[in-house]
Design a protein around this motif. Structure first.
Motif: not given
Length: 256
Positions: A157-171
């Motif tokens: 629900s972030s109305g400002t740019a927010a990171d999504i970490l993919l560390t455990t899903f992709v190389p």
């Protein structure tokens, strides 16, 4: 007038090697093992070839084993991306095979082995089991598709740019891509859910639009991810208004 003969400043490169992978396809077997088909690849510095030939039987790699055709060292870790390497002995004393490693550049090699090449990745879930997958591609571009999509954002629900970490899903390599299903639940038809490549913000994000208040709308996205300052793979998102957004990881693409 003096007759001047011009000579070329450029000399054609003969027999220049292009790094390659041919076949060596990964296939899910069960929660602790996967198989790899026969094939060939150049080694890590592109000076030698590694060939795996089992008369089309294929090779089973087992996370319960430490050494050849198993884990390179240590014990199995949960929620971790493992890197799969073809390995060989230049003296041909030991058979070529594979190891899996948490190291994305240099595996720990069994005694007698001296050359290697990364050919793929395996994702371990929170339960330390292999996330079921299938691989598409037989050359330097490979798509690793999960049998069951993974939720990487739920009700964002972030109305400002927010990171999504993919560390455990992709190389953890820069400028690779993920294939996502994006879902927006808008409170008004004009609201949007935008996903950004890496930590970049602005007009280059991919957008799913709300159409009817409180009715979920979905869209497919192919998004490039980058590494943040801590070398973690990341994408970004933002929603407008009171909308919420969710993302489901279907697959990722690697360019070897």
């Amino acid at each position: 007038m003096t007759d001047v003969t011009q000579t070329s400043q450029y000399v054609a490169i003969e027999n220049a090697r292009v790094p390659y992978i041919t076949d060596l396809t990964l296939s899910y077997v069960n929660t602790t093992t996967f198989s790899i088909s026969d094939g060939r690849c150049s080694n890590s510095d592109n000076s030698l070839d590694i060939e795996i030939d089992t008369d089309n039987v294929g090779t089973t790699v087992n996370f319960s084993v430490v050494g050849l055709n198993g884990l390179d060292t240590g014990t199995i870790a949960a929620s971790t991306v493992y890197y799969v390497y073809a390995i060989a002995d230049v003296t041909e004393t030991y058979p070529a095979g594979f190891v899996v490693s948490v190291n994305k550049t240099t595996p720990y090699l069994p005694t007698g082995y001296g050359i290697y090449r990364m050919i793929g990745t395996i994702v371990k879930t929170a339960g330390s089991v292999i996330n079921s997958f299938y691989e598409i591609g037989k050359s330097n571009t490979r798509v690793f598709r999960f049998v069951n999509p993974i939720t990487i954002l739920s009700g964002g629900s972030s109305g400002t740019a927010a990171d999504i970490l993919l560390t455990t899903f992709v190389p953890a390599f820069n400028l690779q891509s993920v294939q996502l299903v994006a879902a927006i639940t808008p409170s008004a038809a004009s609201e949007t859910f935008k996903v950004y490549p890496g930590q970049t913000t602005g007009a280059n994000g991919l957008v799913v639009y709300g159409q009817v208040a409180a009715v979920i709308n979905t869209g497919y996205m192919d998004v490039q991810y980058t590494l943040d300052g801590s070398n973690r793979p990341v994408i970004g998102y933002v929603v407008s208004g009171s909308a919420t957004g969710s993302l489901y990881l279907q697959s990722y693409t690697m360019y070897f």
